[in-house]
Design an enzyme around this catalytic site. Structure first.
Site, mmCIF file in Angstrom:
data_model
loop_
_atom_site.group_PDB
_atom_site.id
_atom_site.type_symbol
_atom_site.label_atom_id
_atom_site.label_comp_id
_atom_site.label_asym_id
_atom_site.label_seq_id
_atom_site.Cartn_x
_atom_site.Cartn_y
_atom_site.Cartn_z
ATOM 1 N N ASP B 215 0.846 -1.190 0.000
ATOM 2 C CA ASP B 215 0.000 0.000 0.000
ATOM 3 C C ASP B 215 0.886 1.245 0.000
ATOM 4 O O ASP B 215 1.542 1.521 0.997
ATOM 5 C CB ASP B 215 -0.879 -0.049 1.258
ATOM 6 N N HIS B 299 -8.310 -1.020 -8.400
ATOM 7 C CA HIS B 299 -7.993 0.116 -7.526
ATOM 8 C C HIS B 299 -6.880 0.980 -8.127
ATOM 9 O O HIS B 299 -6.983 2.209 -8.153
ATOM 10 C CB HIS B 299 -7.565 -0.412 -6.151
#
Lengths: 178, 389
Positions: B215, B299
């Site tokens: 992330d 995403h």
């Protein structure tokens, strides 16, 4: 940090005045021993416990003596409140605070801590509330007659409960004690 | 750094001999695809980050392992003058604690001795500007269709972001600052989070979240940070969103489905169009069946930003509370992102994600807050002095 700087400015101003006196050959200025103590006693990390108007509170910090001789703090003044020098002592089996006889002696090249539960500068009855974040002015009075001005920031602090013994029986101070 | 280079080189060599990207991932799987730390630093506890400077600390530095985000609601009587007194006190506390010295009146002074890269970053919410009778640089976010916001994790007039490589340091700092803020403000919410511990991985590694995803790969780095994060006056803006991870639902997915939702390989973090974590995603690349290698709903595809000045700096922390009686986790991400301008940078990205991001199925925003992060201060100064002085 700000207080150290303020004190440094005072120190410089004092030295400057002394220097001028010497240059003009003034015997009075040269003979005055007073400034030497004031220029070398400092208070580090001063702070004062926030309090409502009329409520006893206290100021703290670390007295630092950079001279080769003991320095005695004999009194303290503040526009915020009548002041006393206090100590914590065992009296009748109970820790109480009471006026410090003879003042605070700061040993040569030594430090003397003023802190909650120990020696402190007592504000007997602040005229107005001392609110968290306020800056309060103080002036230490030394045995040789010199003075050391400083400002202390007010902090919210709920320290150990202590009892006050002005000279008569101990007077509990409750949760507002330093 | 040496180990990182070695491992990355190893991956590249493997790629040369491989036919397809998927094969590369399989080939490198036995090795850790993320760079590991070569040694454990012995100065973890004593390391410091300077508090003073034209910009606040705690933004551009590699994030320490632990964080507490503490939001406050100002008391009714806290006016502009009181705000100034509060910020003087809190700035002084932060300046002392970040260099490993106790705050004034610190009742647990021994806990201040190991700062462990402690930073304290101050953010001002719209409500603080209202009290100061000034125009707020930040406004509450628009409502997004995916939001399931809870009051207990949302809003705030003042934010403290406390970060350090040690949780006890964070705890002591949080306690000290809350005590000194108490005459002025009430605690509104606290979010505590963590990343990998110091020494576990190489510095600058990409954070892995509780869903197992790398992330922050696309974060601006080095010289890329300035145009995205800092305004000329040294200010920036912060979004804090609590993202609950629907881990039990995520568990039901096959790895390939998880990777399609994200647009990256789970193990290496490589985009589905590439072989290594930092390969630039190729949104035009097609697979054998003629479909985009980077799915339109993924995403990464939805969140991508090409303009360096429109990127955001993500600085997230994981959270993992106690599971309930059925073993359902209470875990997720404290999404924290810094940018010059929330409205111009964060909001368009969040809008695209809310409109179509397959990952929405497994993450739910349950808290949201915005803060302006005023410039830093010089020694003897305090945060907010230009606004409140």
């Amino acid at each position: 940090m700000r207080n150290t700087l303020t004190l440094a400015a005072v120190v410089l101003a004092t030295w400057g005045l002394t220097g001028c006196g010497s240059d003009t050959g003034s015997a009075d200025a040269a003979a005055t021993p007073a400034p030497s103590a004031a220029t070398t006693l400092t208070i580090k990390d001063p702070w004062v416990k926030a309090a409502t108007a009329g409520t006893m509170t206290a100021a703290f910090g670390v007295l630092t003596n950079d001279t080769g001789a003991d320095v005695t703090v004999v009194g303290v003044e503040s526009p915020a409140s009548p002041m006393e020098l206090h100590e914590m002592a065992m009296q009748d089996g109970q820790m109480v605070m009471r006026p410090k006889e003879g003042g605070f002696v700061v040993k040569a090249h030594g430090t003397h801590e003023l802190g909650p539960g120990g020696d402190h500068l007592m504000l007997m009855k602040p005229a107005a509330a001392i609110e968290a974040g306020d800056e309060v002015s103080f002036t230490l009075k030394l045995a040789d007659g010199t003075t050391v001005p400083f400002t202390a920031v007010a902090k919210p602090f709920a320290g150990a409960g202590e009892s006050y013994a002005p000279s008569a029986p101990a007077m509990p101070m409750g949760s507002m004690a330093p | 750094m040496t180990s990182r280079r070695r491992i990355l080189t190893g991956g590249a060599v493997a790629g040369l001999g491989a036919v397809a990207g998927a094969t590369v991932v399989a080939a490198t799987r036995p090795e850790t695809p993320v760079p590991v730390a070569a040694t454990t630093a012995s100065d973890t506890g004593t390391a410091t980050v300077p508090f003073h400077g034209p910009r606040q600390a705690g933004v551009a530095e590699d994030p320490p392992a632990h964080a507490a985000f503490v939001a406050f609601t100002l008391a009714a009587g806290t006016d502009k003058r009181a705000l100034g007194r509060m910020m003087r006190l809190l700035s002084d506390d932060a300046a002392r604690l970040t260099r490993g010295t106790p705050a004034l009146g610190d009742t647990d002074a021994t806990l201040a001795a190991l700062p462990a890269r402690l930073t304290v970053t101050f953010g001002f919410g719209p409500g603080l500007y209202a009290r100061a009778a000034a125009k707020s640089p930040v406004a509450d976010l628009p409502r997004f269709s995916i939001d399931r916001l809870q009051k207990q994790w949302s809003g705030g007039d003042l934010l403290l972001q406390i970060c350090a490589d040690d949780p006890l340091t964070v705890a002591h700092t949080q306690r000290m600052l809350i005590k000194d803020a108490r005459p002025f403000a009430a605690v509104r919410w606290v979010q505590q989070g963590f990343r990998r511990s110091p020494g576990v991985q190489a510095p600058e590694h990409t954070q892995r979240n509780v869903l197992g995803q790398l992330d922050g790969t696309a974060n601006p780095r080095g010289a890329e940070i300035d145009p995205a994060v800092w305004n000329p006056d040294g200010s920036t803006q912060l979004v804090v969103r609590r993202m609950r991870a629907e881990i039990e639902k995520w568990d039901l997915l096959a790895v390939a489905d998880k990777e399609n939702a994200v647009g990256r390989r789970l193990d290496s973090g490589a985009p589905l169009s590439g072989t290594n974590e930092h390969d630039k995603p190729d949104f035009a690349a097609l697979d054998d069946s003629g479909l985009p290698k980077m799915p339109d709903f993924s995403h990464v595809t939805r969140a991508r930003v090409e303009d360096p000045a429109r990127k955001i700096l993500r600085r997230p922390y994981n959270y993992d509370g106690a599971p309930d009686a059925l073993g359902q986790p209470d875990a997720g991400l404290i999404f924290a992102a810094y940018q010059r301008d929330i409205a111009g940078q964060f909001v368009p990205i969040q809008q695209r994600l809310a409109d179509k991001d397959l990952l929405n199925e497994w993450i739910t925003p349950i808290g949201s807050a915005v803060f302006a992060v005023p410039p830093g201060c010089a020694e003897g100064g305090w945060i907010g002095e230009h606004l409140l002085g």
